[in-house]
Design a protein around this motif. Structure first.
Motif, PDB file in Angstrom:
ATOM      1  N   SER A  99      44.891  30.107  35.932  1.00 40.17           N
ATOM      2  CA  SER A  99      45.559  31.397  35.776  1.00 40.17           C
ATOM      3  C   SER A  99      44.613  32.504  36.211  1.00 40.17           C
ATOM      4  CB  SER A  99      46.021  31.615  34.332  1.00 40.17           C
ATOM      5  OG  SER A  99      44.904  31.729  33.476  1.00 40.17           O
ATOM      6  N   SER A 100      45.180  33.657  36.516  1.00 45.68           N
ATOM      7  CA  SER A 100      44.384  34.765  37.041  1.00 45.68           C
ATOM      8  C   SER A 100      43.840  35.672  35.955  1.00 45.68           C
ATOM      9  CB  SER A 100      45.234  35.595  37.994  1.00 45.68           C
ATOM     10  OG  SER A 100      46.314  36.171  37.286  1.00 45.68           O
ATOM     11  N   SER A 101      44.164  35.385  34.724  1.00 48.13           N
ATOM     12  CA  SER A 101      43.763  36.259  33.637  1.00 48.13           C
ATOM     13  C   SER A 101      43.690  35.452  32.350  1.00 48.13           C
ATOM     14  CB  SER A 101      44.786  37.397  33.479  1.00 48.13           C
ATOM     15  OG  SER A 101      44.363  38.290  32.488  1.00 48.13           O
ATOM     16  N   SER A 102      43.319  36.117  31.300  1.00 49.51           N
ATOM     17  CA  SER A 102      43.275  35.505  29.979  1.00 49.51           C
ATOM     18  C   SER A 102      43.653  36.561  28.951  1.00 49.51           C
ATOM     19  CB  SER A 102      41.861  34.986  29.678  1.00 49.51           C
ATOM     20  OG  SER A 102      41.721  34.656  28.312  1.00 49.51           O
ATOM     21  N   VAL A 103      44.282  36.131  27.894  1.00 40.51           N
ATOM     22  CA  VAL A 103      44.623  37.069  26.819  1.00 40.51           C
ATOM     23  C   VAL A 103      43.345  37.684  26.232  1.00 40.51           C
ATOM     24  CG1 VAL A 103      44.681  35.325  24.992  1.00 40.51           C
ATOM     25  CG2 VAL A 103      46.068  37.392  24.776  1.00 40.51           C
ATOM     26  N   PHE A 104      42.221  36.989  26.380  1.00 40.34           N
ATOM     27  CA  PHE A 104      40.955  37.489  25.841  1.00 40.34           C
ATOM     28  C   PHE A 104      40.317  38.563  26.715  1.00 40.34           C
ATOM     29  CE2 PHE A 104      41.426  33.105  24.264  1.00 40.34           C
ATOM     30  CZ  PHE A 104      41.586  33.415  22.917  1.00 40.34           C
ATOM     31  N   ASN A 105      40.817  38.760  27.943  1.00 41.76           N
ATOM     32  CA  ASN A 105      40.276  39.804  28.812  1.00 41.76           C
ATOM     33  C   ASN A 105      40.424  41.192  28.204  1.00 41.76           C
ATOM     34  OD1 ASN A 105      39.712  37.781  30.619  1.00 41.76           O
ATOM     35  ND2 ASN A 105      40.850  38.682  32.319  1.00 41.76           N
ATOM     36  N   GLN A 106      41.443  41.388  27.376  1.00 42.61           N
ATOM     37  CA  GLN A 106      41.651  42.700  26.769  1.00 42.61           C
ATOM     38  C   GLN A 106      40.551  43.057  25.772  1.00 42.61           C
ATOM     39  OE1 GLN A 106      45.385  42.694  24.712  1.00 42.61           O
ATOM     40  NE2 GLN A 106      44.885  40.858  23.554  1.00 42.61           N
ATOM     41  N   ASP A 108      37.265  42.593  26.205  1.00 39.49           N
ATOM     42  CA  ASP A 108      36.127  43.147  26.925  1.00 39.49           C
ATOM     43  C   ASP A 108      36.463  43.219  28.412  1.00 39.49           C
ATOM     44  OD1 ASP A 108      33.715  44.026  27.866  1.00 39.49           O
ATOM     45  OD2 ASP A 108      32.566  42.270  27.224  1.00 39.49           O
ATOM     46  N   PRO A 109      37.188  44.258  28.846  1.00 41.09           N
ATOM     47  CA  PRO A 109      37.608  44.334  30.246  1.00 41.09           C
ATOM     48  C   PRO A 109      36.448  44.462  31.230  1.00 41.09           C
ATOM     49  CG  PRO A 109      38.247  46.324  29.040  1.00 41.09           C
ATOM     50  CD  PRO A 109      37.677  45.376  28.049  1.00 41.09           C
ATOM     51  N   TRP A 110      35.248  44.839  30.778  1.00 40.87           N
ATOM     52  CA  TRP A 110      34.098  44.988  31.668  1.00 40.87           C
ATOM     53  C   TRP A 110      33.425  43.638  31.935  1.00 40.87           C
ATOM     54  CZ3 TRP A 110      35.477  48.151  27.733  1.00 40.87           C
ATOM     55  CH2 TRP A 110      35.924  49.417  28.123  1.00 40.87           C
ATOM     56  N   THR A 111      33.623  42.670  31.051  1.00 40.58           N
ATOM     57  CA  THR A 111      33.114  41.316  31.242  1.00 40.58           C
ATOM     58  C   THR A 111      34.252  40.357  30.899  1.00 40.58           C
ATOM     59  OG1 THR A 111      31.115  42.213  30.184  1.00 40.58           O
ATOM     60  CG2 THR A 111      31.058  39.924  30.846  1.00 40.58           C
ATOM     61  N   PRO A 112      35.244  40.243  31.774  1.00 39.88           N
ATOM     62  CA  PRO A 112      36.432  39.455  31.434  1.00 39.88           C
ATOM     63  C   PRO A 112      36.151  37.957  31.336  1.00 39.88           C
ATOM     64  CG  PRO A 112      36.523  40.188  33.716  1.00 39.88           C
ATOM     65  CD  PRO A 112      35.321  40.838  33.099  1.00 39.88           C
ATOM     66  N   THR A 113      36.906  37.291  30.482  1.00 43.28           N
ATOM     67  CA  THR A 113      36.805  35.843  30.321  1.00 43.28           C
ATOM     68  C   THR A 113      37.179  35.146  31.615  1.00 43.28           C
ATOM     69  OG1 THR A 113      37.424  36.126  28.015  1.00 43.28           O
ATOM     70  CG2 THR A 113      37.575  33.906  28.906  1.00 43.28           C
ATOM     71  N   VAL A 114      38.255  35.576  32.256  1.00 41.17           N
ATOM     72  CA  VAL A 114      38.672  35.095  33.573  1.00 41.17           C
ATOM     73  C   VAL A 114      38.641  36.288  34.506  1.00 41.17           C
ATOM     74  CG1 VAL A 114      40.524  34.069  34.924  1.00 41.17           C
ATOM     75  CG2 VAL A 114      40.137  33.300  32.573  1.00 41.17           C
TER      76      VAL A 114
END
Length: 190
Positions: A99-106, A108-114
Motif C-alpha cells: 500500500s502507498s500509505s499507512s494509518v500510522f502516517n498521521q 508523524d507525517p514528517w517521518t511516515p511509516t510508509v
C-alpha cells in the motif's frame, strides 16, 4: 475519516473498460464564524463556517501475466504530499509495497511509516510486473446544502482503465444480449 463516509463504485463495462470512482458523504467539520478563520473555511450558515479540505484516494492497479487486478487503497481527507503530487505513477510490483500509505502516517507525517517517495526510484519497468498508482482527488468547499449531511452528487471523482489493443475487437459483441449483423444480412428483419 472521522466525519466522512465514502461510496465506492467499480463499474465493469462490456467493452472491457473499468471505471473506479468514489463519492464523499457525511457531516462537515465546522466552527463558529469569526473573521480570522475565513481564509481556510467557508460560511455555511449564519454563524457557522465549514472547513475547506480535500478528499483523495490512492488506487493500486497492477498488471501481471494473469490479468489486471485492482486494489482500492485508503482514502485521505487531508492528502499526503507525494501520493497526491502524481495523478499516475508506474513502478515495479513488489510484495514489500502492498500500500502507498499507512494509518500510522498521521501520527508523524514528517517521518511516515510508509513513504510513497521510496517507491519512485527510477528502476526499469521493462519486462516487469507493473503497478499503476492512480490518485483521484477533489477539493470540497462546504456550503449550506452540506447540512445536515453532504450529498454524494457532485462530491465524487474517479478514473477509467480502458483496454488499448488488448482485444482483437470490441469484446461487447460477445455479450449474450447483443445482436451482430453480417454485411449481407437485412438489419430491418430484427
Amino acid at each position: 475519516m472521522l466525519n466522512s463516509d465514502y461510496v465506492w463504485d467499480m463499474v465493469f463495462y462490456p467493452s472491457g473498460a473499468i471505471e473506479d470512482k468514489f463519492h464523499a458523504t457525511g457531516y462537515i467539520s465546522s466552527a463558529f464564524l469569526f473573521v480570522a478563520a475565513q481564509r481556510r473555511r467557508n460560511q455555511v450558515g449564519e454563524h457557522t463556517l465549514g472547513t475547506i479540505h480535500t478528499h483523495s484516494a490512492h488506487y493500486k492497479d497492477w498488471r501481471t501475466g494473469s490479468g489486471l487486478r485492482t486494489w482500492l487503497l485508503s482514502p485521505r481527507r487531508y492528502p499526503e504530499a507525494l501520493s497526491t503530487r502524481y495523478q499516475l505513477a508506474v513502478t515495479q510490483r513488489k510484495e514489500t509495497e502492498p500500500s502507498s500509505s499507512s494509518v500510522f502516517n498521521q501520527n508523524d507525517p514528517w517521518t511516515p511509516t510508509v513513504d510513497f517517495a521510496d517507491f519512485i526510484n527510477n528502476e526499469t519497468i521493462a519486462g516487469k510486473d507493473l503497478v499503476a498508482w492512480v490518485t483521484a482527488a477533489f477539493l470540497h468547499i462546504p456550503h449550506a446544502e452540506d447540512i445536515p449531511n453532504t450529498v454524494t452528487v457532485g462530491n465524487g471523482v474517479g478514473f477509467f482503465l480502458r483496454p488499448y489493443n488488448f482485444f482483437d475487437l470490441d469484446p461487447s459483441i460477445n455479450s449474450a444480449d447483443s445482436i451482430y449483423f453480417q454485411k449481407d444480412q437485412d438489419a430491418g428483419s430484427y
